[in-house]
Design a protein around this motif. Structure first.
Motif, short mmCIF file in Angstrom:
data_model
loop_
_atom_site.label_atom_id
_atom_site.label_comp_id
_atom_site.label_asym_id
_atom_site.label_seq_id
_atom_site.Cartn_x
_atom_site.Cartn_y
_atom_site.Cartn_z
N ALA A 196 0.83 -1.22 0.00
CA ALA A 196 0.00 0.00 0.00
C ALA A 196 0.86 1.25 0.00
O ALA A 196 0.57 2.24 -0.70
CB ALA A 196 -0.94 -0.01 1.20
N ARG A 197 1.96 1.24 0.80
CA ARG A 197 2.88 2.39 0.83
C ARG A 197 3.56 2.57 -0.52
O ARG A 197 3.74 3.70 -1.00
CB ARG A 197 3.92 2.21 1.92
N LYS A 198 3.89 1.49 -1.15
CA LYS A 198 4.53 1.56 -2.45
C LYS A 198 3.60 2.15 -3.50
O LYS A 198 3.98 2.99 -4.34
CB LYS A 198 4.98 0.16 -2.86
N ASP A 199 2.33 1.73 -3.48
CA ASP A 199 1.34 2.26 -4.44
C ASP A 199 1.08 3.74 -4.21
O ASP A 199 0.94 4.52 -5.16
CB ASP A 199 0.02 1.48 -4.31
N LYS A 200 1.04 4.16 -2.93
CA LYS A 200 0.80 5.57 -2.61
C LYS A 200 1.98 6.43 -3.07
O LYS A 200 1.78 7.54 -3.59
CB LYS A 200 0.61 5.71 -1.10
N LYS A 201 3.20 5.91 -2.91
CA LYS A 201 4.38 6.65 -3.33
C LYS A 201 4.43 6.79 -4.85
O LYS A 201 4.77 7.85 -5.38
CB LYS A 201 5.63 5.93 -2.80
N SER A 202 4.08 5.73 -5.56
CA SER A 202 4.09 5.80 -7.03
C SER A 202 2.98 6.71 -7.55
O SER A 202 3.12 7.35 -8.59
CB SER A 202 3.92 4.39 -7.61
N ALA A 203 1.85 6.78 -6.80
CA ALA A 203 0.77 7.67 -7.22
C ALA A 203 1.18 9.13 -7.10
O ALA A 203 0.75 9.97 -7.91
CB ALA A 203 -0.48 7.40 -6.38
N LYS A 222 4.17 10.28 -7.61
CA LYS A 222 5.09 10.56 -8.71
C LYS A 222 4.37 10.70 -10.04
O LYS A 222 4.94 11.21 -11.00
CB LYS A 222 6.14 9.45 -8.81
N ASP A 223 3.10 10.26 -10.15
CA ASP A 223 2.33 10.33 -11.39
C ASP A 223 1.98 11.79 -11.68
O ASP A 223 1.42 12.50 -10.85
CB ASP A 223 1.05 9.50 -11.26
N VAL A 224 2.35 12.26 -12.88
CA VAL A 224 2.13 13.66 -13.23
C VAL A 224 0.68 13.93 -13.61
O VAL A 224 0.26 15.09 -13.72
CB VAL A 224 3.05 14.06 -14.40
N THR A 225 -0.08 12.91 -13.86
CA THR A 225 -1.49 13.09 -14.25
C THR A 225 -2.29 13.54 -13.05
O THR A 225 -2.33 12.88 -12.02
CB THR A 225 -2.07 11.77 -14.80
N TRP A 226 -2.97 14.73 -13.22
CA TRP A 226 -3.79 15.26 -12.13
C TRP A 226 -5.15 14.58 -12.13
O TRP A 226 -5.80 14.43 -13.17
CB TRP A 226 -3.95 16.77 -12.29
N LYS A 227 -5.56 14.16 -10.97
CA LYS A 227 -6.85 13.49 -10.84
C LYS A 227 -7.71 14.26 -9.84
O LYS A 227 -7.28 14.55 -8.73
CB LYS A 227 -6.67 12.05 -10.36
N SER A 228 -8.90 14.55 -10.27
CA SER A 228 -9.82 15.27 -9.40
C SER A 228 -10.58 14.28 -8.52
O SER A 228 -10.80 13.13 -8.89
CB SER A 228 -10.82 16.09 -10.24
N ARG A 229 -10.94 14.76 -7.35
CA ARG A 229 -11.74 13.92 -6.46
C ARG A 229 -13.18 13.79 -6.93
O ARG A 229 -13.88 12.85 -6.56
CB ARG A 229 -11.71 14.50 -5.05
#
Length: 529
Positions: free
Chosen positions: A27-34, A36-43
């Motif tokens: 879970a920590r790994k997925d959160k860290k990679s998210a 680094k993702d340059v794509t902005w995601k709205s809630r």
């Protein structure tokens, strides 16, 4: 053979805790990679927009672009006005005026907001006074009309009683009868009385006709709408029957496809709409009034009053039937779409008033002239599509009323059986037959409740909706003049009031009014007789 002992699924604490640690690490790994993702995601969930399969997508996009262009034009026009005011009052050149206006827009980006606020305030003032200007449209000079809505005021003394006792559409319509009808008749020079071609007699009120005849200088024309839903011979019979009382014009207010068999294909929306418009303009020219002729449109709910007015405006503007979904009046295939008096100014010689549908307070059968009880009266109005679906308390009884009507003609009965693919159904009486038919339709349409029990209420609502949309055939035939004269004496005193005028006087009225509207030449060109 020896049966093995079942193995236990329990695990050691060390193994269980190890699995938890690996899951947390992932879970920590997925959160860290998210991160680094340059794509902005709205809630917020993304708006899917207009589906490509939506049939009116192009029209909606065109309207959005038109509104956007109108806002830009308004902003440009306000900028020019502001610039002209600065040049005149402060003697400022164009460059300085542009800088001042740009600074004002930077400080206050609400020039359009202020205009919208002022417009909203003006609309609120008109609402308070009972009058609202809705729209003004033009098409490159081909035609222009102005629409004004008049709010219908309710009596303050009756508001509490209305909400607590009579919330049904029938009672509301009765209370609005005097307000709407008398207002239209007093204002109008010509009254267009719209009748449903499938049942003109039950959508017709003799009391209305007598009231208009007693008003000096008023003209009454009967419009037989929805002629595409009944055979040619039936339309001709009704034209002969109604034409002996008042000038009668067949009309097709809408080109919408009903999914069923269509009749009277020569009577198109363009032909009949142009026919009516020519008749009204002929009367306007012959009347020699120094003002516009006011035409009031009345009738039961859902008989097509607003569609006819839209057809007239389209004929006047030259747009034709390609714009069948546009017009000054909102339309829909159900009762209660029009809720306010709507005044449409066609040109300097013609003005039309669209009124909400009125259920005229005459609860008796047009054939037997017997007073109907509440259940029978509701079934009658449901078959006439005069009340919304939500207001129908017992749709099963209305379907029974409809089946009784369809059973009197083999072609109507065959049309109903063919549309629903009904098998041969044996029954003891009409109630049993109605129940079995609704059971079959409920199973076929998947309207089943708990345990697979057919929902007869939902099936009856489907039948009424299909009838309203013209999916299967149904009509009534006019009575002979002899039987009508005999039955006139049997009408209750409270049903139609005074007796109708004498036949000789009525014939004279028909001939004189037909000449005023040039109906003879119009019938020759359009109906071919």
């Amino acid at each position: 053979m020896r049966v093995k002992k079942p193995t236990s699924k329990r695990m050691t604490t060390r193994l269980r805790e190890g699995i938890k640690k690996k899951a947390a690490a992932q879970a920590r790994k997925d959160k860290k990679s998210a991160k680094k993702d340059v794509t902005w995601k709205s809630r917020r969930s993304k708006d899917p927009g207009i589906p490509a399969s939506f049939p009116y997508k192009d029209k909606i996009i065109e309207e959005i672009e038109m509104r956007k262009q109108e806002r830009e034009d308004q902003k440009r026009r306000m900028k020019e006005e502001r610039k002209a005011a600065l040049r005149m009052n402060d003697n400022i050149n164009d460059e300085d005026a542009d800088m001042i206006i740009d600074d004002e827009n930077a400080d206050d980006d609400g020039s359009n907001d202020m205009a919208a606020l002022l417009e909203s305030a003006e609309n609120a003032a008109r609402d308070f006074n009972g009058e609202v200007t809705v729209d003004r449209e033009g098409d490159d000079g081909m035609g222009e009309y102005e629409v004004i809505e008049h709010q219908i005021e309710n009596d303050d003394d009756d508001d509490d009683d209305d909400e607590s006792e009579n919330n049904s559409e029938i009672e509301k319509s009765r209370k609005q009868f005097d307000k709407i009808f008398k207002n239209v008749v007093d204002t109008a020079d010509v009254v267009l009385y719209v009748l449903d071609a499938r049942d003109p007699e039950n959508t017709r009120s003799r009391k209305i006709e007598e009231t208009i005849l007693q008003s000096q200088g008023k003209r009454l024309i009967l419009l037989l709408n929805k002629v595409d839903l009944v055979p040619d011979e039936v339309v001709k019979q009704w034209l002969d029957f109604l034409g002996s009382s008042f000038p009668t014009i067949p009309i097709k207010g809408s080109n919408g496809s009903n999914g069923g068999k269509s009749f009277n294909k020569k009577l198109t929306q363009n032909a009949t709409g142009n026919q009516l418009l020519l008749a009204l303009k002929a009367y306007a020219q012959k009347s020699n009034l120094h003002r516009a002729i006011t035409v009031g449109v009345i009738g039961y709910p859902n008989v097509g009053k607003s569609s006819i007015i839209n057809s007239l405006t389209l004929q006047h503007s030259g747009k034709g039937s390609n714009n069948k979904n546009s017009g000054p009046c909102p339309i829909g295939n159900q009762a209660g779409i029009t809720k306010t008096l709507r005044e449409i100014k066609i040109d300097n010689k013609l003005k039309i008033i669209d009124s909400p549908g009125i259920v005229f307070p005459e609860n008796y059968d047009s054939k037997s002239h017997k007073k109907l009880n509440k259940k029978e009266y509701e079934a009658k109005l449901a078959i006439l599509s005069a009340i919304p679906d939500k207001q129908i308390e017992d749709p099963i009884n209305a379907v029974k009323y409809l089946l009784n009507k369809l059973s009197k003609d083999n072609s109507m009965a065959d049309s109903f059986k063919e549309f629903y693919s009904l098998p041969a159904i044996g029954s003891k009486d009409l109630n049993d037959f109605t129940k079995k038919v609704l059971i079959f339709i409920a199973r076929k349409q998947g309207r089943l409740g708990k345990g697979g029990i057919p929902n007869l209420h939902a099936a009856a609502s489907i039948v009424l909706k299909d009838w309203r949309d013209g999916k299967f055939q149904g009509w009534s035939l006019p009575k002979s003049s002899k039987s009508e004269d005999q039955n006139n004496s049997k009408i209750p005193n409270g049903a139609s009031g005074k007796r109708a005028p004498e036949k000789v006087e009525q014939t004279t009225i028909v001939k004189e009014w037909a000449k005023e509207f040039d109906l003879d030449s119009l019938f020759t060109d359009v109906f071919g007789n």
